[in-house]
Design a protein around this motif. Structure first.
Motif, PDB file in Angstrom:
ATOM      1  N   ASN A 151       1.579 -12.775  10.786  1.00  0.00           N
ATOM      2  CA  ASN A 151       0.762 -13.104   9.457  1.00  0.00           C
ATOM      3  C   ASN A 151       1.604 -12.605   8.155  1.00  0.00           C
ATOM      4  O   ASN A 151       2.174 -11.783   8.047  1.00  0.00           O
ATOM      5  N   GLU A 152       1.823 -13.992   7.468  1.00  0.00           N
ATOM      6  CA  GLU A 152       2.597 -14.076   6.195  1.00  0.00           C
ATOM      7  C   GLU A 152       2.241 -13.243   5.069  1.00  0.00           C
ATOM      8  O   GLU A 152       3.106 -12.911   4.379  1.00  0.00           O
ATOM      9  N   ASN A 153       0.907 -12.830   5.049  1.00  0.00           N
ATOM     10  CA  ASN A 153       0.345 -12.048   3.908  1.00  0.00           C
ATOM     11  C   ASN A 153       0.882 -10.522   4.217  1.00  0.00           C
ATOM     12  O   ASN A 153       0.445  -9.659   3.237  1.00  0.00           O
ATOM     13  N   GLN A 154       1.481 -10.135   5.278  1.00  0.00           N
ATOM     14  CA  GLN A 154       1.987  -8.734   5.621  1.00  0.00           C
ATOM     15  C   GLN A 154       3.358  -8.573   4.451  1.00  0.00           C
ATOM     16  O   GLN A 154       4.317  -9.186   4.850  1.00  0.00           O
ATOM     17  N   THR A 155       3.287  -7.657   3.805  1.00  0.00           N
ATOM     18  CA  THR A 155       4.424  -7.429   2.876  1.00  0.00           C
ATOM     19  C   THR A 155       4.590  -5.870   3.014  1.00  0.00           C
ATOM     20  O   THR A 155       3.875  -4.915   3.240  1.00  0.00           O
ATOM     21  N   CYS A 156       5.726  -5.472   2.597  1.00  0.00           N
ATOM     22  CA  CYS A 156       6.223  -3.934   2.573  1.00  0.00           C
ATOM     23  C   CYS A 156       5.862  -3.392   1.091  1.00  0.00           C
ATOM     24  O   CYS A 156       5.885  -3.907   0.166  1.00  0.00           O
ATOM     25  N   THR A 157       5.301  -2.297   1.168  1.00  0.00           N
ATOM     26  CA  THR A 157       4.998  -1.351   0.142  1.00  0.00           C
ATOM     27  C   THR A 157       5.999  -0.712  -0.394  1.00  0.00           C
ATOM     28  O   THR A 157       7.120  -0.712   0.257  1.00  0.00           O
ATOM     29  N   GLN A 158       6.269   0.283  -1.647  1.00  0.00           N
ATOM     30  CA  GLN A 158       7.189   0.566  -2.244  1.00  0.00           C
ATOM     31  C   GLN A 158       7.645   1.802  -1.171  1.00  0.00           C
ATOM     32  O   GLN A 158       9.211   1.914  -1.454  1.00  0.00           O
ATOM     33  N   ASP A 159       6.943   2.563  -0.392  1.00  0.00           N
ATOM     34  CA  ASP A 159       7.646   3.574   0.423  1.00  0.00           C
ATOM     35  C   ASP A 159       8.385   2.897   1.470  1.00  0.00           C
ATOM     36  O   ASP A 159       9.159   3.741   2.309  1.00  0.00           O
ATOM     37  N   GLY A 160       8.282   1.712   1.714  1.00  0.00           N
ATOM     38  CA  GLY A 160       9.124   1.192   3.025  1.00  0.00           C
ATOM     39  C   GLY A 160       8.354   1.284   4.140  1.00  0.00           C
ATOM     40  O   GLY A 160       9.141   0.963   5.249  1.00  0.00           O
ATOM     41  N   HIS A 161       7.401   1.953   4.459  1.00  0.00           N
ATOM     42  CA  HIS A 161       7.017   2.461   5.778  1.00  0.00           C
ATOM     43  C   HIS A 161       5.727   1.375   6.052  1.00  0.00           C
ATOM     44  O   HIS A 161       5.330   1.904   7.290  1.00  0.00           O
ATOM     45  N   TYR A 162       5.482   0.674   5.462  1.00  0.00           N
ATOM     46  CA  TYR A 162       4.147  -0.182   5.844  1.00  0.00           C
ATOM     47  C   TYR A 162       4.543  -0.988   6.978  1.00  0.00           C
ATOM     48  O   TYR A 162       5.621  -1.848   7.199  1.00  0.00           O
ATOM     49  N   GLY A 163       3.845  -1.012   8.112  1.00  0.00           N
ATOM     50  CA  GLY A 163       4.079  -1.852   9.360  1.00  0.00           C
ATOM     51  C   GLY A 163       4.576  -1.081  10.502  1.00  0.00           C
ATOM     52  O   GLY A 163       4.701  -1.623  11.700  1.00  0.00           O
ATOM     53  N   ARG A 164       4.939  -0.018  10.237  1.00  0.00           N
ATOM     54  CA  ARG A 164       5.560   1.109  11.530  1.00  0.00           C
ATOM     55  C   ARG A 164       4.441   1.204  12.534  1.00  0.00           C
ATOM     56  O   ARG A 164       4.714   1.202  13.692  1.00  0.00           O
ATOM     57  N   GLU A 165       3.258   1.459  11.956  1.00  0.00           N
ATOM     58  CA  GLU A 165       1.882   1.537  13.197  1.00  0.00           C
ATOM     59  C   GLU A 165       1.906   0.076  13.867  1.00  0.00           C
ATOM     60  O   GLU A 165       1.529   0.285  15.163  1.00  0.00           O
ATOM     61  N   THR A 166       2.240  -0.886  13.447  1.00  0.00           N
ATOM     62  CA  THR A 166       2.151  -2.120  14.015  1.00  0.00           C
ATOM     63  C   THR A 166       3.338  -2.130  15.191  1.00  0.00           C
ATOM     64  O   THR A 166       3.024  -2.795  16.332  1.00  0.00           O
ATOM     65  N   ALA A 167       4.423  -1.706  14.935  1.00  0.00           N
ATOM     66  CA  ALA A 167       5.614  -1.795  16.078  1.00  0.00           C
ATOM     67  C   ALA A 167       5.277  -0.749  16.966  1.00  0.00           C
ATOM     68  O   ALA A 167       5.515  -1.024  18.169  1.00  0.00           O
ATOM     69  N   VAL A 168       4.549   0.402  16.785  1.00  0.00           N
ATOM     70  CA  VAL A 168       4.455   1.285  17.749  1.00  0.00           C
ATOM     71  C   VAL A 168       3.226   1.029  18.622  1.00  0.00           C
ATOM     72  O   VAL A 168       3.307   1.118  19.970  1.00  0.00           O
ATOM     73  N   LEU A 169       2.243   0.460  17.919  1.00  0.00           N
ATOM     74  CA  LEU A 169       1.109  -0.197  18.761  1.00  0.00           C
ATOM     75  C   LEU A 169       1.286  -1.355  19.681  1.00  0.00           C
ATOM     76  O   LEU A 169       1.164  -1.223  20.818  1.00  0.00           O
ATOM     77  N   SER A 170       2.338  -1.922  19.282  1.00  0.00           N
ATOM     78  CA  SER A 170       2.778  -3.202  20.152  1.00  0.00           C
ATOM     79  C   SER A 170       3.559  -2.690  21.328  1.00  0.00           C
ATOM     80  O   SER A 170       3.449  -3.293  22.389  1.00  0.00           O
ATOM     81  N   LEU A 171       4.277  -1.603  21.248  1.00  0.00           N
ATOM     82  CA  LEU A 171       4.980  -1.133  22.372  1.00  0.00           C
ATOM     83  C   LEU A 171       3.994  -0.395  23.164  1.00  0.00           C
ATOM     84  O   LEU A 171       3.975  -0.478  24.494  1.00  0.00           O
ATOM     85  N   MET A 172       2.851   0.147  22.705  1.00  0.00           N
ATOM     86  CA  MET A 172       1.988   0.764  23.672  1.00  0.00           C
ATOM     87  C   MET A 172       1.240  -0.487  24.406  1.00  0.00           C
ATOM     88  O   MET A 172       0.958  -0.388  25.353  1.00  0.00           O
ATOM     89  N   LEU A 173       0.893  -1.369  23.541  1.00  0.00           N
ATOM     90  CA  LEU A 173       0.194  -2.561  24.125  1.00  0.00           C
ATOM     91  C   LEU A 173       0.749  -3.277  25.460  1.00  0.00           C
ATOM     92  O   LEU A 173       0.391  -3.664  26.318  1.00  0.00           O
ATOM     93  N   MET A 174       2.054  -3.494  25.019  1.00  0.00           N
ATOM     94  CA  MET A 174       3.032  -3.824  26.273  1.00  0.00           C
ATOM     95  C   MET A 174       3.141  -3.123  27.476  1.00  0.00           C
ATOM     96  O   MET A 174       2.670  -3.489  28.446  1.00  0.00           O
TER      97      MET A 174
END
Length: 879
Positions: A548-571
């Motif tokens: 999704n191209e509308n995903q951007t990082c916030t100022q603290d640089g931690h936005y999206g880490r939950e996506t990575a962890v959830l992706s590993l759990m799903l796999m």
């Protein structure tokens, strides 16, 4: 005689039926007989137990079809308190018998080594004067104890003596008869009645199947025993001075073979296996007669060596023997075979057409209905076809900038799959678009960009040239060359495909972490084309689909880490649940039919479960989705006339390389599907199926749809889903074997029809399947595909102790060092194939079909210089 006295002399025998089924007496598998309860009392009639049955085998070398060995194991049950209190003396005797094969001295290397070890430390007693079995065995054990080469410092030979009999650890006297008759030297009033029955625990005897039943060889007896305190194996042979009558089935014993071994031994070195070696030699009556004529130990040894030579020569096979996995017959290839244009196709049609109607009615009409198995297999096959179509369609959409997308991939899968299911000679083979084909499409797009060519036209011409070469291959019977691919070569390629699934799924999840966890700005849609050459040839391309191209990082640089962890759990969750359910049929839980259904539906259950977890339970976390272009038409003819003659001729070169990939993949997958262990009975159709694949891909090429060919491991898994499987135990190892397979077209037809209906599910709900679930799917497919792969099993042997080695045919026939040499050479070939197939250079990947063909001269010319040809053939055989 009073009733109490009769009760005191009653003995129950659990005796197996003497005449086994004819089918089991012809094959060599272990055969356990079911017993019936027989009560012997004083007033019963004297039966044939006292009749002496003499040797009835008069051939020089006894064949395995005419004689079997009984392993006779007697287990004495503990007397009940009631019986003891009443003084009845009644016990239960459990007798278990099973057939053993005669040892093949030409193929089983252990036979030669067992005899060599015995000759090196020979324990031979000639003209033993003892008359009772107990005395004979004590003399043999005494011979062990006095021999300095056979010293066992921690061994108590009295305990060994006790272990040889069922009344282990109890005081006994008497003449050591094998039956339960009363011994003259035993005082009946001194010991309880149940101690009088003095029986050997574990013996091997030769038997011959006759019309009236089983005839025992009476003149020799092999006694085997496993002793924990022993450090190595021991064999002693005693020749008695006179024939001894030791009870039923042992009325004229002249030879006693005693085999002792420690419990933790390699499966080919156990006491039973050593006993089988010597029992095979003593099963020949001529050999036993020669042993009676020997005067010294040296003459005795010479007779043993001569008998080994005779057995080795008798078991030798012709040099052109069948190796158990020749898919196209066993005759040698000749030039005339390739000049008979169309003969292979006509033979395939003649072989398969008479059973064509049965492909639709088997399991539906008649007694052996399998509708439930068809339904579960259809559901499995639907997901196994649809999900790769989504995955590779998403990849092709990225590579071709929308020219070939998910919608076209699903439609091409439906049309091609239906045509193949209807008209193929082997409908159990599954056609799919695969990762190597996605690689070719990516390279074609790069060439079109470099030379400013129309992608649709260039793609169509390459596909047409590919189909042209495949038609030539099928007309000139080139598929006969596939008989040159031995089992070992096929398994290298199969394991290579499984490895690419695993590695590229891992690469895909690594890209997710780079983008979302480490916030790498270079891993996005803008840099996908640059990232493709660095990936493997398989599913790692999937992560290049549109996040999704509308995903951007916030100022603290931690936005999206939950996506990575959830992706590993799903796999990992998809892999865990799928494999757990796949193995659930081996568990003791629920009903057997429920376990089978859960195992057959493991793939769809795991995918649906974790799709719900990723898209609904954690719906606030953004996950990747594939592109969907609803406006594109599915039927647009490629402008083939727009290319110049030079471009068309350049397309011929790429079409030839592509045809080599099709030829190898189609035939190897078909060979693995038709493997002898799958027990398919309706025949093969390699040439016709190759022609049909060429015709199907002709239509797919001109309409710009992705190509398809036979897919591994989906095709063998399709066979497995339709198979009836049973578990067998050999030497403590449990293994599964296919009993029969329902060969039908219905499952493939319905599955591909449902794939076509899935076009109505675009974009939703199919877009609810997260990409990590697809990664888990490919890990599941890779893990289940290695079941039965001998290369993987032999690599695993390097991590096991020898006592855990399974009693496979190559363990019996090939020296351990040769097995490891062969495995190492296979791994080396696998690494070379991976080096080309997973190279970061796209053009280098295109020639890896030629590397597969290069394995043929390696197998036939190089490997025989390192390992003897007979050992190579043994490891390439099925059994």
């Amino acid at each position: 005689m009073s009733g109490a006295a009769m009760a005191a002399r009653r003995l129950f025998h659990l005796q197996p039926c003497e005449s086994p089924p004819a089918a089991m007496s012809r094959n060599g598998y272990f055969f356990e007989e079911s017993g019936y309860l027989k009560c012997d009392t004083d007033d019963a009639k004297e039966e044939a137990a006292n009749e002496e049955l003499f040797d009835g085998v008069n051939s020089t070398i006894v064949s395995a079809d005419s004689i079997r060995f009984f392993v006779n194991v007697n287990l004495e049950g503990a007397p009940s308190a009631t019986a003891e209190s009443e003084g009845a003396g009644c016990v239960l005797l459990h007798t278990s018998r099973k057939y053993l094969k005669l040892k093949n001295f030409e193929e089983e290397v252990r036979a030669q080594r067992d005899l060599d070890g015995f000759l090196a430390r020979a324990s031979i007693i000639l003209d033993e004067t003892a008359t009772s079995l107990d005395d004979v065995l004590r003399e043999m054990l005494k011979h062990f104890a006095e021999d300095p080469e056979n010293m066992e410092p921690s061994c108590n030979f009295e305990k060994i003596m006790n272990t040889l009999f069922t009344d282990s650890g109890t005081p006994r006297e008497g003449n050591g008869t094998l039956d339960g008759s009363e011994s003259p030297g035993m005082n009946a009033q001194s010991y309880p009645a149940h101690l009088k029955f003095h029986l050997l625990s574990d013996t091997i005897q030769g038997v011959t199947a006759t019309v009236t039943g089983v005839q025992y060889q009476q003149s020799w007896l092999c006694i085997i025993c496993t002793i924990k305190s022993l450090q190595r194996r021991h064999v002693c042979i005693s020749r008695l001075e006179r024939p001894q009558n030791w009870g039923e089935n042992s009325c004229e014993v002249r030879f006693v073979i005693l085999v002792l071994a420690p419990p933790k031994m390699k499966s080919t070195k156990t006491a039973t296996e050593v006993g089988r070696t010597f029992a095979t030699m003593f099963s020949d009556i001529t050999f036993r007669q020669k042993l009676l004529e020997t005067k010294t130990e040296e003459e005795f040894k010479e007779a043993l060596v001569h008998q080994r030579h005779l057995l080795t020569v008798a078991n030798q096979r012709p040099s052109g023997r069948k190796d158990g996995h020749t898919s196209h017959g066993s005759k040698q290839l000749k030039l005339h075979d390739f000049l008979s244009i169309g003969k292979g196709i006509s033979d395939d049609i003649a072989r398969r057409f008479p059973v064509y109607a049965l492909d639709f009615t088997d399991g539906i009409i008649g007694n052996n209905k399998a509708i439930g198995k068809y339904i579960t297999t259809m559901i499995f096959l639907y997901f196994a076809c649809l999900l790769p179509a989504i995955a590779f369609g998403s990849l092709n959409d990225e590579n071709t900038r929308g020219a070939i997308d998910v919608r076209k991939t699903i439609f091409g899968q439906c049309i091609g799959g239906l045509l193949y299911a209807l008209f193929s000679g082997q409908p159990l083979v599954v056609l799919l678009t695969t990762a190597p084909l996605a690689l070719y499409i990516n390279v074609i797009q790069g060439i079109c960009d470099d030379y400013n060519l129309d992608f649709s036209a260039f793609y169509a011409w390459i596909g047409l040239w590919n189909s042209f070469f495949l038609v030539i291959y099928s007309l000139f019977n080139v598929s006969l060359l596939m008989k040159l691919f031995k089992r070992s070569t096929e398994e290298i390629i199969a394991l290579f495909i499984s490895i690419t699934f695993v590695l590229d799924a891992i690469k895909g999840i690594v890209k997710v972490f780079k983008k979302y966890y480490h916030n790498d700005p270079t891993v996005d849609g803008k840099s996908r084309a640059d990232a493709i050459p660095g990936l493997g040839i398989n599913t790692s391309f999937l992560m290049n689909s549109s996040m999704n191209e509308n995903q951007t990082c916030t100022q603290d640089g931690h936005y999206g880490r939950e996506t990575a962890v959830l992706s590993l759990m799903l796999m990992l969750g998809t892999l865990w649940l799928g494999h757990t359910l796949y193995q659930f049929k081996k568990s003791p839980y629920l009903h057997a039919r429920v376990r089978e259904i859960l195992s057959d539906c493991a793939l769809p259950i795991s995918v649906l479960t974790f799709s719900v977890v990723g898209s609904f339970i954690f719906n606030e976390i953004e996950m990747s989705k594939f592109n969907y272009n609803a406006s594109d038409s599915l039927f647009v003819l490629a402008p083939v006339q727009s290319l110049s003659i030079g471009s068309v001729m350049s397309a011929m070169g790429l079409g030839f390389l592509l045809s080599m990939l099709f030829f190898i993949e189609q035939n190897i997958v078909a060979s693995l599907t038709n493997a002898p262990e799958n027990r398919l009975v309706k025949g093969t159709a390699y040439h016709w199926d190759l022609l049909l694949v060429a015709l199907i891909n002709t239509g797919l090429s001109v309409f710009g749809l992705p190509w398809i060919h036979a897919a591994f491991p989906h095709s063998p898994m399709h066979v497995r889903a339709l198979a009836y499987v049973e578990e067998r135990v050999e030497s403590g190892h449990i293994y599964e074997t296919i009993v029969s397979v329902k060969e039908t077209r219905l499952t493939s037809l319905m599955a591909n029809f449902l794939v076509g209906l899935s076009l109505l599910l675009l974009p939703l709900p199919l877009q609810w399947i997260p990409k990590p679930v697809l990664f888990g799917l490919f890990l599941y497919i890779a893990l289940t595909s290695i079941d039965g792969n001998q290369l993987f099993e032999r690599v695993a042997l390097l991590l096991k102790e020898q006592t855990a080695y399974p009693p496979t045919h190559y363990i019996r026939r090939v020296p351990q060092r040769k097995i490891h040499y062969f495995t190492g050479l296979q791994v080396l070939q696998l690494l070379i194939l991976c080096g080309f197939g997973m190279s970061p250079l796209p053009y280098m990947k295109m020639i890896f079909p030629l590397i597969m063909i290069g394995m043929i001269p390696i197998r036939y010319n190089l490997l025989p210089r390192i390992i003897e040809a007979k050992y190579l053939d043994a490891m390439d055989a099925e059994y």
